[in-house]
Design an enzyme around this catalytic site. Structure first.
Site, PDB file in Angstrom:
ATOM      1  N   HIS A  45     -71.991  54.791  23.032  1.00  0.00           N
ATOM      2  CA  HIS A  45     -73.396  55.158  22.908  1.00  0.00           C
ATOM      3  C   HIS A  45     -73.795  55.356  21.449  1.00  0.00           C
ATOM      4  O   HIS A  45     -74.870  54.948  21.030  1.00  0.00           O
ATOM      5  CB  HIS A  45     -73.634  56.441  23.703  1.00  0.00           C
ATOM      6  CG  HIS A  45     -75.068  56.757  23.940  1.00  0.00           C
ATOM      7  ND1 HIS A  45     -75.817  56.120  24.895  1.00  0.00           N
ATOM      8  CD2 HIS A  45     -75.900  57.628  23.330  1.00  0.00           C
ATOM      9  CE1 HIS A  45     -77.046  56.609  24.877  1.00  0.00           C
ATOM     10  NE2 HIS A  45     -77.128  57.517  23.932  1.00  0.00           N
ATOM     11  N   HIS A  49     -82.297  55.683  29.170  1.00  0.00           N
ATOM     12  CA  HIS A  49     -81.762  56.942  29.706  1.00  0.00           C
ATOM     13  C   HIS A  49     -81.314  56.684  31.136  1.00  0.00           C
ATOM     14  O   HIS A  49     -81.725  57.354  32.072  1.00  0.00           O
ATOM     15  CB  HIS A  49     -82.797  58.065  29.610  1.00  0.00           C
ATOM     16  CG  HIS A  49     -82.290  59.248  28.875  1.00  0.00           C
ATOM     17  ND1 HIS A  49     -82.617  60.553  29.186  1.00  0.00           N
ATOM     18  CD2 HIS A  49     -81.436  59.336  27.827  1.00  0.00           C
ATOM     19  CE1 HIS A  49     -82.010  61.370  28.351  1.00  0.00           C
ATOM     20  NE2 HIS A  49     -81.287  60.665  27.518  1.00  0.00           N
TER      21      HIS A  49
END
Lengths: 232, 732
Positions: free
Chosen positions: B53, B99
């Protein structure tokens, strides 16, 4: 005219309101911080704009109603001052006891952002004198808690005194259940004080003042305000 | 040299490193950099900074190949968001970010904090956010839990965006069973700044104060970045504590406080605390500036008692920023933040050591050299295999006829009205929204006090990307460009949000590589560079990956908002199709919804034709000759005309003759224009060597097909509007 827009933490339609007022009056309204305890001298009109004051935490408008500036506004209103509350501003006026009733969650329990049509019930108020009698105009709503509620006595009194200024209706002007998206008693969208100088409404006519943005259907409300203070 | 932090037990540290998501050789590298066993806080810092990430370790190799430059690009990838010049001395600042994992675990908060995070990426650069968009992919509507996911995501986006007072003006939604266990929530924010007042994140000035702003730090979201870097298993419910909780009210105050402070000259650098919170913001700010940083954790505003340095460094509590102030500006800055009832704390200072040193109550908890933390971060050129090309679909017979197909298509989940969703988003706040959701191919928002407006869109057709990642990547960019063009705006730049499965599988990496190649080719051909982006990998649940979904967020500019056109056509206008039609049914919605097949190569994207046709259409719009314009995309030509009819409440009589492949094929680079008279437009197209044909005329209240069959616009609208409300009625 001298208009002041109150800024609470979480207010978010103050710019829209300032643009709408400036468009018709030619003068920029002042922005007044909620922590102030006095209004600027010579204020003609106080506006409580839309938004989520204090994040709508506790209850919409409840905390803002306790701000220092609200005491000054109550005193201003008691002396016959003009106060306009839109959306969250309407919620704050009710929480502050300046207008009656309550604004509950929308009947659908969802936030509603959409066009609505409004029937102008009286044109002898400082905010509606530029509408033709019986006028219907398009506006937009954007709220989660706009379902106006009052006890039967309150409703009866408001109706008897002609203090319902705006009702949700169809584009043709019929006051129907289907046009009443948030579930308000008697399709109530806006009410005023006995002296008609305090108006609270849920929709956002300040977003309908520019032909390039969303049309000018809301312009007569601001022209009414300008006319009121031009002659005052 | 400072005191050394207390290392973990060597065996325990190796075991923990695996739990934190570090591979064995990655952990060996940690040991080599430190020359000793890490402390818990140090291990936490390495593991989040080197997570997929934060480090982009599987994707960087490929992303470097994307075009990122143009004369109007002020800041490309590498900052919190991309920045482009839009004229009048103004800059548009924008980015899209995923998200996905949090939104499946906890739909409301996952989606809400996605919006909050992307807003901060934009206003941290000095831009006031003026629009939000969302690219959403859900599973089959009847999949387990899916209605709750849809309801929660939509409420979460609305709950956050409505409260902060940024209009949510556009986006897209797809449904496909491949997202059943892994829906996608990609949030995009666009902001406006003065082009010469952009704030960056590189720290500078040894001794300058490091300031913590915003909300207090709690134990929420610890290791969220790690969670976002792994596949889902059946136990993902257990991961709910890794999802953050949003407070849009705090965000609104943070926006206003930052805007007020940014009007002064007090700020050296500023960055939001997003994924990996205080760790990534402090490491990246100091690293970019080539300085050291020392933090005293006892000064971090805390929501809970007894928090450790490890917890504070790893927390992903929301609505927080880190800032470097010029000397002597502390009191002025603090007064602004106190006025807005936000926390303001000096938690450290910059040093000349090139190290990050974390102290807590005088005890050193971490001491890491910054340069190798970045330079030695893992970078993988993962094995990949190209996606095999599918054969071009042969002839397919029409089983139902044009009319029945149209009524079914306009009601199918991928084409039905999104009104149920956008009715829950405030699209008007700010008073500048010129084209609301559904009114035009891209949302149009004017810049306050200017004539100038931005056109914004998000686009991707995942079924094309699965069938052919390279053509699909091209198509996603081309469609964003086309949607902006169809409003009359000049497309300027994109943000890319790359959502894929597990990159350790060569076929998934092949999808990624193909999509990047396609995106790059389209960006180059259309002068539409990538200025920001985000990568979300490991979108798999129990080994099953999502459709490859490189979502593209595009931004364009209109010099005068008065030039913008939308879908709604006046009566009595000629409808003209610009662009060539071959009748490409492979991977079309007609093929899937009517023939029940998901087959064939997707429509090829001819980038030369895209550019030529789009530039022509835009010039026609800006000449004032076009009353309405809509591109042909999902569903093809007849769906495009039906959408124009439904948007205007006015019918059309179609005269052009063609079979189902002509009307429902999804050939690219096409637009439908409504003009007062077809002849001048057809002549101009012929002169430019662009295929164009007269389709018919807008009139009446029916859509009359070439075979004489009529469908009332009301029937179309009912079919189009009822799908989502009916679907959500019992799930909401």
């Amino acid at each position: 005219m001298k208009a002041g827009i109150i800024l609470f933490p979480g207010t978010n339609r103050e710019r829209d309101m300032a643009l709408a007022l400036a468009r018709v009056t030619g003068s920029k309204p002042s922005i007044i911080w909620h922590g102030e305890s006095e209004l600027p001298a010579g204020t003609d009109l106080v506006v409580l704009p839309g938004g989520f004051s204090y994040g709508d935490y506790l209850r919409c408008g409840a905390m803002a109603a306790q701000s220092p500036i609200m005491r000054a506004i109550a005193a201003f209103a008691a002396k016959g001052g003009h106060v306009l509350g839109v959306c969250n501003g309407f919620q704050i006026l009710i929480e502050a006891g300046l207008l009656p009733g309550a604004l509950l969650k929308n009947a659908s329990l969802r936030f509603l952002s959409m066009d609505c049509h409004l029937k102008v019930e009286r044109t002898d108020t400082p905010y509606t004198n530029h509408f033709q009698p019986g006028a219907v105009f398009r506006s937009t709503m954007a709220h989660g808690d706009g379902n106006w509620f009052g006890t039967p006595e309150t409703v009866a009194q408001l109706e008897a005194e002609g203090r319902v200024v705006l009702r949700y209706c169809t584009p043709e002007g019929a006051v129907t259940e289907a046009a009443n998206r948030n579930g308000s008693v008697n399709n109530i969208a806006g009410i005023c004080s006995p002296n008609r100088r305090i108006l609270g409404l849920m929709p956002h006519p300040e977003n309908q003042v520019d032909p390039l943005i969303d049309g000018t259907d809301g312009l007569p409300m601001f022209q009414s305000i300008a006319a009121t203070f031009a002659t005052a | 040299m400072t005191d050394l932090p207390t290392p973990l037990d060597a065996a325990r540290a190796r075991q923990l490193s695996a739990e934190f998501g570090l591979k064995g050789d990655e952990y060996d590298r940690v040991l080599a950099i430190l020359g000793r066993t890490p402390s818990l806080t140090e291990l936490g810092i390495f593991s989040v900074m080197w997570s997929e990430h934060c480090s982009y370790k599987s994707s960087r190799f490929w992303l470097k190949q994307l075009p990122t430059k143009a004369p109007w690009v002020i800041h490309g990838p590498g900052e919190n968001a991309g920045v482009i010049a839009i004229g009048d001395g103004l800059a548009a600042v924008f980015k899209m970010e995923s998200h996905n994992h949090p939104s499946f675990i906890e739909p409301y908060q996952g989606a809400a904090t996605g919006v909050g995070g992307i807003l901060r990426d934009v206003f941290t650069m000095g831009a006031r956010p003026i629009a939000n968009l969302n690219a959403l992919r859900f599973g089959a509507p009847d999949a387990p839990r899916m209605k709750q996911v849809i309801d929660g995501v939509v409420r979460g986006i609305g709950g956050y965006g409505n409260c902060v007072g940024v209009p949510t003006v556009g986006g897209e939604v797809n449904f496909h069973p491949r997202y059943n266990g892994n829906p996608l929530v990609n949030a995009m924010t666009v902001g406006i700044a003065q082009a010469d007042r952009i704030f960056l994140s590189a720290a500078a000035g040894v001794g300058n104060a490091v300031v913590y702003l915003g909300s207090k730090t709690g134990r929420d979201g610890i290791h969220g970045a790690t969670m976002a870097s792994t596949e889902f298993a059946a136990d993902s419910e257990d991961k709910r504590p890794t999802v953050q909780v949003g407070d849009p009210f705090a965000e609104k105050l943070l926006i206003e406080a930052c805007m007020e402070l940014m009007a002064t000259d007090a700020i050296v650098a500023i960055q939001d605390m997003g994924a990996a919170g205080l760790t990534s913001s402090s490491v990246e700010m100091a690293g970019k500036g080539g300085v050291g940083i020392e933090l005293q954790m006892e000064n971090v505003p805390q929501r809970e008692t007894g928090m450790t340095a490890y917890e504070m460094m790893l927390s992903e509590s929301q609505e927080r920023m880190l800032m470097i102030l010029k000397p002597g500006r502390e009191a002025m800055a603090e007064a602004i933040f106190r006025k807005w009832e936000l926390d303001f704390a000096i938690i450290g200072h910059l040093t000349d050591t090139g190290r990050i040193v974390i102290r807590h109550n005088g005890v050193v908890e971490a001491d890491i050299e910054l340069a190798p933390l970045e330079s030695q971060a893992p970078l993988y050129e993962r094995p990949w295999v190209p996606t095999p090309k599918l054969p071009v679909l042969g002839t397919v017979a029409d089983p139902v006829g044009l009319k029945a197909a149209l009524l079914k298509l306009v009601a199918c989940p991928d084409l039905c009205s999104r009104r149920w969703i956008w009715d829950q988003y405030d699209s008007m706040v700010g008073g500048q929204t010129a084209r609301r959701p559904g009114a035009a191919d891209a949302a149009v928002v004017r810049v306050e006090d200017h004539k100038r407006a931005l056109a914004m869109t998000t686009d991707c057709t995942p079924r094309y990307c699965l069938a052919d990642p390279e053509e699909g990547g091209k198509q996603a960019v081309a469609e964003a460009w086309r949607n902006i063009t169809a409003t009359g705006a000049l497309p300027l730049a994109i943000t890319d949000n790359m959502n894929f499965g597990n990159p350790e599988k060569p076929e998934i990496m092949g999808q990624f590589a193909g999509a990047v190649m396609g995106i790059g080719a389209a960006c180059r051909a259309l002068d539409f560079p990538v200025v920001s982006g985000n990568v979300s990998l490991y979108n798999e649940t129990e080994g099953r990956g999502i459709l490859p979904t490189p979502a593209i967020g595009g931004v364009g500019v209109l010099e005068d908002v008065a030039h913008a056109v939308g879908l709604a056509m006046p009566a009595g206008h000629d409808l003209v199709l610009v662009g060539a039609t071959q009748g490409w049914l492979g991977q079309s919605l007609w093929l899937r919804e009517i023939a029940g097949r998901e087959e064939g190569a997707p429509p090829p994207v001819d980038l030369v034709a895209e550019r030529r046709n789009g530039d022509f259409v835009r010039a026609q719009i800006l000449s004032g000759a076009v009353a309405a314009c809509h591109d042909c995309s999902d569903g093809g030509l007849l769906v495009a005309v039906a959408e124009m009819a439904m948007a205007s409440g006015i019918g059309a009589t179609l005269e052009a003759s063609g079979d189902h492949a002509f009307w429902y094929g999804e050939d690219q680079a096409r637009y439908v224009l409504a003009v007062p008279s077809a002849a001048p437009l057809l002549a101009a197209a012929a002169a430019a060597g662009i295929p164009a044909m007269h389709l018919g005329k807008s009139r009446g209240r029916d859509l009359v097909l070439p075979n004489g069959e009529a469908i009332s616009i009301l029937d179309l609208q009912v079919a189009h509007e009822m799908t989502l409300p009916a679907l959500m009625r019992d799930g909401a």
